[in-house]
Motif scaffolding. Sequence first.
Motif, PDB file in Angstrom:
ATOM      1  N   LEU A  49       0.831  -1.205   0.000  1.00  0.00           N
ATOM      2  CA  LEU A  49       0.000   0.000   0.000  1.00  0.00           C
ATOM      3  C   LEU A  49       0.868   1.259   0.000  1.00  0.00           C
ATOM      4  O   LEU A  49       0.571   2.220  -0.718  1.00  0.00           O
ATOM      5  N   GLY A  50       1.934   1.252   0.775  1.00  0.00           N
ATOM      6  CA  GLY A  50       2.857   2.385   0.796  1.00  0.00           C
ATOM      7  C   GLY A  50       3.523   2.591  -0.545  1.00  0.00           C
ATOM      8  O   GLY A  50       3.727   3.732  -0.992  1.00  0.00           O
ATOM      9  N   THR A  51       3.863   1.497  -1.218  1.00  0.00           N
ATOM     10  CA  THR A  51       4.466   1.599  -2.539  1.00  0.00           C
ATOM     11  C   THR A  51       3.477   2.188  -3.537  1.00  0.00           C
ATOM     12  O   THR A  51       3.847   3.031  -4.359  1.00  0.00           O
ATOM     13  N   ILE A  52       2.227   1.791  -3.455  1.00  0.00           N
ATOM     14  CA  ILE A  52       1.204   2.333  -4.347  1.00  0.00           C
ATOM     15  C   ILE A  52       0.992   3.822  -4.074  1.00  0.00           C
ATOM     16  O   ILE A  52       0.912   4.633  -5.005  1.00  0.00           O
ATOM     17  N   ILE A  53       0.917   4.199  -2.804  1.00  0.00           N
ATOM     18  CA  ILE A  53       0.758   5.613  -2.439  1.00  0.00           C
ATOM     19  C   ILE A  53       1.947   6.418  -2.945  1.00  0.00           C
ATOM     20  O   ILE A  53       1.778   7.496  -3.537  1.00  0.00           O
ATOM     21  N   ALA A  54       3.155   5.926  -2.728  1.00  0.00           N
ATOM     22  CA  ALA A  54       4.360   6.635  -3.182  1.00  0.00           C
ATOM     23  C   ALA A  54       4.374   6.764  -4.698  1.00  0.00           C
ATOM     24  O   ALA A  54       4.787   7.798  -5.235  1.00  0.00           O
ATOM     25  N   PHE A  55       3.925   5.734  -5.396  1.00  0.00           N
ATOM     26  CA  PHE A  55       3.866   5.783  -6.850  1.00  0.00           C
ATOM     27  C   PHE A  55       2.965   6.928  -7.311  1.00  0.00           C
ATOM     28  O   PHE A  55       3.330   7.710  -8.191  1.00  0.00           O
ATOM     29  N   PHE A  56       1.775   7.037  -6.717  1.00  0.00           N
ATOM     30  CA  PHE A  56       0.855   8.098  -7.111  1.00  0.00           C
ATOM     31  C   PHE A  56       1.337   9.479  -6.670  1.00  0.00           C
ATOM     32  O   PHE A  56       1.106  10.466  -7.366  1.00  0.00           O
ATOM     33  N   LEU A  57       1.997   9.564  -5.527  1.00  0.00           N
ATOM     34  CA  LEU A  57       2.577  10.845  -5.101  1.00  0.00           C
ATOM     35  C   LEU A  57       3.670  11.298  -6.067  1.00  0.00           C
ATOM     36  O   LEU A  57       3.888  12.499  -6.254  1.00  0.00           O
ATOM     37  N   ASN A  58       4.347  10.352  -6.659  1.00  0.00           N
ATOM     38  CA  ASN A  58       5.481  10.651  -7.534  1.00  0.00           C
ATOM     39  C   ASN A  58       5.083  10.815  -9.004  1.00  0.00           C
ATOM     40  O   ASN A  58       5.924  11.156  -9.829  1.00  0.00           O
ATOM     41  N   LEU A  59       3.815  10.607  -9.343  1.00  0.00           N
ATOM     42  CA  LEU A  59       3.392  10.687 -10.745  1.00  0.00           C
ATOM     43  C   LEU A  59       3.620  12.066 -11.350  1.00  0.00           C
ATOM     44  O   LEU A  59       4.098  12.181 -12.467  1.00  0.00           O
ATOM     45  N   ASN A  60       3.271  13.112 -10.627  1.00  0.00           N
ATOM     46  CA  ASN A  60       3.382  14.461 -11.185  1.00  0.00           C
ATOM     47  C   ASN A  60       4.807  14.987 -11.171  1.00  0.00           C
ATOM     48  O   ASN A  60       5.261  15.598 -12.128  1.00  0.00           O
ATOM     49  N   SER A  61       5.517  14.771 -10.076  1.00  0.00           N
ATOM     50  CA  SER A  61       6.846  15.376  -9.937  1.00  0.00           C
ATOM     51  C   SER A  61       7.951  14.542 -10.569  1.00  0.00           C
ATOM     52  O   SER A  61       8.987  15.074 -10.936  1.00  0.00           O
ATOM     53  N   LYS A  62       7.752  13.232 -10.690  1.00  0.00           N
ATOM     54  CA  LYS A  62       8.763  12.312 -11.231  1.00  0.00           C
ATOM     55  C   LYS A  62      10.151  12.555 -10.632  1.00  0.00           C
ATOM     56  O   LYS A  62      11.121  12.796 -11.336  1.00  0.00           O
ATOM     57  N   ASN A  63      10.224  12.513  -9.324  1.00  0.00           N
ATOM     58  CA  ASN A  63      11.492  12.678  -8.625  1.00  0.00           C
ATOM     59  C   ASN A  63      12.335  11.418  -8.811  1.00  0.00           C
ATOM     60  O   ASN A  63      11.868  10.304  -8.566  1.00  0.00           O
ATOM     61  N   SER A  64      13.580  11.575  -9.244  1.00  0.00           N
ATOM     62  CA  SER A  64      14.424  10.421  -9.552  1.00  0.00           C
ATOM     63  C   SER A  64      14.771   9.605  -8.306  1.00  0.00           C
ATOM     64  O   SER A  64      14.884   8.381  -8.372  1.00  0.00           O
ATOM     65  N   PHE A  65      14.934  10.266  -7.165  1.00  0.00           N
ATOM     66  CA  PHE A  65      15.249   9.556  -5.917  1.00  0.00           C
ATOM     67  C   PHE A  65      14.060   8.693  -5.488  1.00  0.00           C
ATOM     68  O   PHE A  65      14.222   7.515  -5.164  1.00  0.00           O
ATOM     69  N   ALA A  66      12.864   9.260  -5.512  1.00  0.00           N
ATOM     70  CA  ALA A  66      11.668   8.499  -5.138  1.00  0.00           C
ATOM     71  C   ALA A  66      11.427   7.364  -6.129  1.00  0.00           C
ATOM     72  O   ALA A  66      11.109   6.236  -5.727  1.00  0.00           O
ATOM     73  N   SER A  67      11.598   7.649  -7.424  1.00  0.00           N
ATOM     74  CA  SER A  67      11.390   6.611  -8.438  1.00  0.00           C
ATOM     75  C   SER A  67      12.337   5.434  -8.241  1.00  0.00           C
ATOM     76  O   SER A  67      11.951   4.275  -8.419  1.00  0.00           O
ATOM     77  N   PHE A  68      13.579   5.723  -7.872  1.00  0.00           N
ATOM     78  CA  PHE A  68      14.566   4.680  -7.610  1.00  0.00           C
ATOM     79  C   PHE A  68      14.052   3.718  -6.541  1.00  0.00           C
ATOM     80  O   PHE A  68      14.062   2.498  -6.720  1.00  0.00           O
ATOM     81  N   TYR A  69      13.584   4.258  -5.418  1.00  0.00           N
ATOM     82  CA  TYR A  69      13.134   3.399  -4.321  1.00  0.00           C
ATOM     83  C   TYR A  69      11.778   2.751  -4.605  1.00  0.00           C
ATOM     84  O   TYR A  69      11.518   1.639  -4.130  1.00  0.00           O
ATOM     85  N   ILE A  70      10.940   3.403  -5.374  1.00  0.00           N
ATOM     86  CA  ILE A  70       9.677   2.767  -5.754  1.00  0.00           C
ATOM     87  C   ILE A  70       9.963   1.532  -6.607  1.00  0.00           C
ATOM     88  O   ILE A  70       9.369   0.472  -6.398  1.00  0.00           O
ATOM     89  N   ARG A  71      10.894   1.654  -7.559  1.00  0.00           N
ATOM     90  CA  ARG A  71      11.278   0.490  -8.376  1.00  0.00           C
ATOM     91  C   ARG A  71      11.874  -0.618  -7.516  1.00  0.00           C
ATOM     92  O   ARG A  71      11.576  -1.798  -7.710  1.00  0.00           O
ATOM     93  N   GLN A  72      12.721  -0.253  -6.563  1.00  0.00           N
ATOM     94  CA  GLN A  72      13.326  -1.254  -5.679  1.00  0.00           C
ATOM     95  C   GLN A  72      12.246  -2.000  -4.891  1.00  0.00           C
ATOM     96  O   GLN A  72      12.282  -3.220  -4.761  1.00  0.00           O
ATOM     97  N   MET A  73      11.281  -1.249  -4.371  1.00  0.00           N
ATOM     98  CA  MET A  73      10.259  -1.881  -3.536  1.00  0.00           C
ATOM     99  C   MET A  73       9.271  -2.709  -4.353  1.00  0.00           C
ATOM    100  O   MET A  73       8.792  -3.727  -3.871  1.00  0.00           O
ATOM    101  N   ILE A  74       8.970  -2.291  -5.569  1.00  0.00           N
ATOM    102  CA  ILE A  74       8.113  -3.124  -6.419  1.00  0.00           C
ATOM    103  C   ILE A  74       8.789  -4.476  -6.642  1.00  0.00           C
ATOM    104  O   ILE A  74       8.157  -5.530  -6.521  1.00  0.00           O
ATOM    105  N   GLY A  75      10.071  -4.461  -6.930  1.00  0.00           N
ATOM    106  CA  GLY A  75      10.809  -5.706  -7.106  1.00  0.00           C
ATOM    107  C   GLY A  75      10.855  -6.544  -5.843  1.00  0.00           C
ATOM    108  O   GLY A  75      10.672  -7.765  -5.891  1.00  0.00           O
TER     109      GLY A  75
END
Length: 108
Positions: free
Chosen positions: A21-47
Amino acid sequence: MSNQTVNDGKTSAIISHFWILGTIIAFFLNLNSKNSFASFYIRQMIGLHLLSFLNGWLVYKYIGGFIGWGIGVVLFIFWIISILGAFGGEKKLLPVFGEHFQNWFKSL
């Protein structure tokens, strides 16, 4: 990576570590800003969530509980490494799988 990028994405990066759930929330929070640091950890956690799912579904069911438990401990250690990196503001790849996760989910 600049300190501003890390500071802007740190909250989403940390949120992504708390269950799927946290990964899904972070994904949607990051949709507009596309922060590279957040995207890195979102990809790590999805895996990591996928590995955890496969461990529970395949390993426990077909190979055995003891091996599944051992893999679960390793996945938990990977999670600790990842969340410490997020808190510390540095990109820490997960051992063995981290680069693969970044490549497989690079469109996120």
